[in-house]
Design a protein around this motif. Structure first.
Motif, PDB file in Angstrom:
ATOM      1  N   UNK A  75       0.833  -1.202   0.000  1.00  0.00           N
ATOM      2  CA  UNK A  75       0.000   0.000   0.000  1.00  0.00           C
ATOM      3  C   UNK A  75       0.865   1.249   0.000  1.00  0.00           C
ATOM      4  N   UNK A  76       1.864   1.280   0.865  1.00  0.00           N
ATOM      5  CA  UNK A  76       2.704   2.477   0.963  1.00  0.00           C
ATOM      6  C   UNK A  76       3.477   2.734  -0.324  1.00  0.00           C
ATOM      7  N   UNK A  77       3.893   1.671  -1.004  1.00  0.00           N
ATOM      8  CA  UNK A  77       4.569   1.849  -2.289  1.00  0.00           C
ATOM      9  C   UNK A  77       3.615   2.433  -3.320  1.00  0.00           C
ATOM     10  N   UNK A  78       2.403   1.881  -3.421  1.00  0.00           N
ATOM     11  CA  UNK A  78       1.425   2.383  -4.398  1.00  0.00           C
ATOM     12  C   UNK A  78       1.049   3.821  -4.079  1.00  0.00           C
ATOM     13  N   UNK A  79       0.793   4.127  -2.814  1.00  0.00           N
ATOM     14  CA  UNK A  79       0.455   5.493  -2.413  1.00  0.00           C
ATOM     15  C   UNK A  79       1.591   6.440  -2.779  1.00  0.00           C
ATOM     16  N   UNK A  80       2.826   6.072  -2.438  1.00  0.00           N
ATOM     17  CA  UNK A  80       3.977   6.935  -2.741  1.00  0.00           C
ATOM     18  C   UNK A  80       4.107   7.197  -4.230  1.00  0.00           C
ATOM     19  N   UNK A  81       3.968   6.144  -5.030  1.00  0.00           N
ATOM     20  CA  UNK A  81       4.134   6.309  -6.483  1.00  0.00           C
ATOM     21  C   UNK A  81       3.017   7.163  -7.081  1.00  0.00           C
ATOM     22  N   UNK A  82       1.771   6.932  -6.685  1.00  0.00           N
ATOM     23  CA  UNK A  82       0.665   7.719  -7.252  1.00  0.00           C
ATOM     24  C   UNK A  82       0.738   9.184  -6.840  1.00  0.00           C
ATOM     25  N   UNK A  83       1.043   9.432  -5.564  1.00  0.00           N
ATOM     26  CA  UNK A  83       1.129  10.828  -5.107  1.00  0.00           C
ATOM     27  C   UNK A  83       2.354  11.504  -5.706  1.00  0.00           C
ATOM     28  N   UNK A  84       3.469  10.779  -5.808  1.00  0.00           N
ATOM     29  CA  UNK A  84       4.665  11.346  -6.444  1.00  0.00           C
ATOM     30  C   UNK A  84       4.361  11.745  -7.885  1.00  0.00           C
ATOM     31  N   UNK A  85       3.667  10.877  -8.622  1.00  0.00           N
ATOM     32  CA  UNK A  85       3.308  11.215 -10.003  1.00  0.00           C
ATOM     33  C   UNK A  85       2.437  12.462 -10.057  1.00  0.00           C
ATOM     34  N   UNK A  86       1.468  12.562  -9.147  1.00  0.00           N
ATOM     35  CA  UNK A  86       0.598  13.742  -9.135  1.00  0.00           C
ATOM     36  C   UNK A  86       1.402  15.006  -8.838  1.00  0.00           C
ATOM     37  N   UNK A  87       2.308  14.934  -7.875  1.00  0.00           N
ATOM     38  CA  UNK A  87       3.117  16.105  -7.520  1.00  0.00           C
ATOM     39  C   UNK A  87       4.094  16.445  -8.638  1.00  0.00           C
ATOM     40  N   UNK A  99      -9.727   3.247   0.444  1.00  0.00           N
ATOM     41  CA  UNK A  99     -10.880   2.526   0.971  1.00  0.00           C
ATOM     42  C   UNK A  99     -10.474   1.081   1.208  1.00  0.00           C
ATOM     43  N   UNK A 100     -10.712   0.592   2.418  1.00  0.00           N
ATOM     44  CA  UNK A 100     -10.385  -0.789   2.774  1.00  0.00           C
ATOM     45  C   UNK A 100     -11.612  -1.658   2.565  1.00  0.00           C
ATOM     46  N   UNK A 101     -11.556  -2.493   1.531  1.00  0.00           N
ATOM     47  CA  UNK A 101     -12.619  -3.445   1.263  1.00  0.00           C
ATOM     48  C   UNK A 101     -12.188  -4.809   1.780  1.00  0.00           C
ATOM     49  N   UNK A 102     -13.054  -5.792   1.709  1.00  0.00           N
ATOM     50  CA  UNK A 102     -12.736  -7.103   2.259  1.00  0.00           C
ATOM     51  C   UNK A 102     -11.540  -7.743   1.573  1.00  0.00           C
ATOM     52  N   UNK A 103     -11.444  -7.600   0.246  1.00  0.00           N
ATOM     53  CA  UNK A 103     -10.382  -8.299  -0.484  1.00  0.00           C
ATOM     54  C   UNK A 103      -9.461  -7.384  -1.266  1.00  0.00           C
ATOM     55  N   UNK A 104      -9.570  -6.066  -1.061  1.00  0.00           N
ATOM     56  CA  UNK A 104      -8.676  -5.135  -1.745  1.00  0.00           C
ATOM     57  C   UNK A 104      -8.676  -3.790  -1.048  1.00  0.00           C
ATOM     58  N   UNK A 105      -7.649  -3.018  -1.357  1.00  0.00           N
ATOM     59  CA  UNK A 105      -7.590  -1.613  -0.966  1.00  0.00           C
ATOM     60  C   UNK A 105      -7.751  -0.808  -2.246  1.00  0.00           C
ATOM     61  N   UNK A 106      -8.704   0.095  -2.265  1.00  0.00           N
ATOM     62  CA  UNK A 106      -8.900   0.976  -3.416  1.00  0.00           C
ATOM     63  C   UNK A 106      -8.184   2.273  -3.106  1.00  0.00           C
ATOM     64  N   UNK A 107      -7.195   2.615  -3.926  1.00  0.00           N
ATOM     65  CA  UNK A 107      -6.429   3.848  -3.756  1.00  0.00           C
ATOM     66  C   UNK A 107      -6.800   4.775  -4.908  1.00  0.00           C
ATOM     67  N   UNK A 108      -7.338   5.937  -4.602  1.00  0.00           N
ATOM     68  CA  UNK A 108      -7.756   6.889  -5.627  1.00  0.00           C
ATOM     69  C   UNK A 108      -7.032   8.213  -5.392  1.00  0.00           C
ATOM     70  N   UNK A 109      -6.292   8.664  -6.400  1.00  0.00           N
ATOM     71  CA  UNK A 109      -5.579   9.939  -6.315  1.00  0.00           C
ATOM     72  C   UNK A 109      -6.144  10.867  -7.389  1.00  0.00           C
ATOM     73  N   UNK A 158      -6.242  -0.795  -7.549  1.00  0.00           N
ATOM     74  CA  UNK A 158      -6.922  -1.763  -6.693  1.00  0.00           C
ATOM     75  C   UNK A 158      -5.895  -2.783  -6.226  1.00  0.00           C
ATOM     76  N   UNK A 159      -5.486  -2.671  -4.969  1.00  0.00           N
ATOM     77  CA  UNK A 159      -4.459  -3.531  -4.410  1.00  0.00           C
ATOM     78  C   UNK A 159      -5.105  -4.748  -3.754  1.00  0.00           C
ATOM     79  N   UNK A 160      -4.887  -5.957  -4.312  1.00  0.00           N
ATOM     80  CA  UNK A 160      -5.488  -7.159  -3.711  1.00  0.00           C
ATOM     81  C   UNK A 160      -4.946  -7.391  -2.297  1.00  0.00           C
ATOM     82  N   UNK A 161      -5.820  -7.864  -1.435  1.00  0.00           N
ATOM     83  CA  UNK A 161      -5.455  -8.180  -0.057  1.00  0.00           C
ATOM     84  C   UNK A 161      -5.915  -9.587   0.269  1.00  0.00           C
ATOM     85  N   UNK A 162      -5.393 -10.112   1.333  1.00  0.00           N
ATOM     86  CA  UNK A 162      -5.875 -11.390   1.816  1.00  0.00           C
ATOM     87  C   UNK A 162      -7.312 -11.196   2.255  1.00  0.00           C
TER      88      UNK A 162
END
Length: 187
Positions: A75-87, A99-109, A158-162
């Motif tokens: 998650x932290x890698x995806x967040x860093x890369x998406x926000x870095x690209x935006x900046x 957003x934390x869903x049952x089987x994934x994290x949805x990251x929207x930038x 959409x980052x898959x999670x356990x």
């Protein structure tokens, strides 16, 4: 909704992210509209914003999915890369929603540019980047870009999670991530 404004410099940040809030489950699956705890923050167009957002995302993750260090790192890698690209590529303010869903994290930038992200071949010797979208694709598979009315766009990963459990109450592993492919991709 839980919203945290991220200031332009760390010395002005004395707040911690608000506790996660719960969205009602949607009637139809749309990016970022899934039911589940979520965190949202605004960020400036400065490089310092990336570290602040990353730290706040860590706090959110530890509240909603404690005990999953690999998922936290992803998650932290995806967040860093998406926000870095935006900046780096839009030079304007933006927002992030996780957003934390049952089987994934949805990251929207969301940022101020309508230009979709374009993957490029990395050049490690030049130090000019180019790995971010490939790393996100390897971890998340699909990357969705939605133009916003008026100006800007929202990039969803959409980052898959356990999954907590399957239909029979047993824990299930996440699907395997997409294989890394340095060739340009169609998003």
């Amino acid at each position: 909704m839980s919203t945290t404004a991220i200031p332009a410099s760390p010395e002005h940040d004395t707040r911690t992210p608000a506790p996660p809030q719960q969205r009602p489950a949607p009637d139809a699956r749309t990016p970022g509209a899934g039911g589940g705890p979520y965190w949202e923050a605004a960020f400036s167009g400065t490089p310092e914003a990336v570290a602040l957002i990353r730290a706040a995302a860590r706090v959110f993750f530890e509240r909603v999915r404690p005990g999953h260090p690999r998922e936290e790192e992803d998650l932290l890698l995806v967040v860093s890369e998406l926000v870095t690209n935006a900046v780096r590529h839009t030079h304007g303010p933006g927002t992030i929603t996780v957003t934390a869903l049952d089987d994934e994290l949805d990251i929207a930038v969301t940022d101020t540019s309508r230009t979709p992200p374009q993957p490029r071949l990395p050049d490690p010797q030049a130090g000019t980047g180019g790995l971010g979208l490939h790393l996100i694709a390897a971890l998340c598979g699909l990357l969705q870009v939605t133009p916003n009315p008026g100006a800007g766009k929202t990039v969803h990963a959409h980052l898959p999670c356990t999954r907590h459990t399957d239909d029979h109450g047993h824990r299930t592993p996440p699907p395997p991530p997409a294989a890394f492919n340095p060739r340009p991709r169609t998003w």
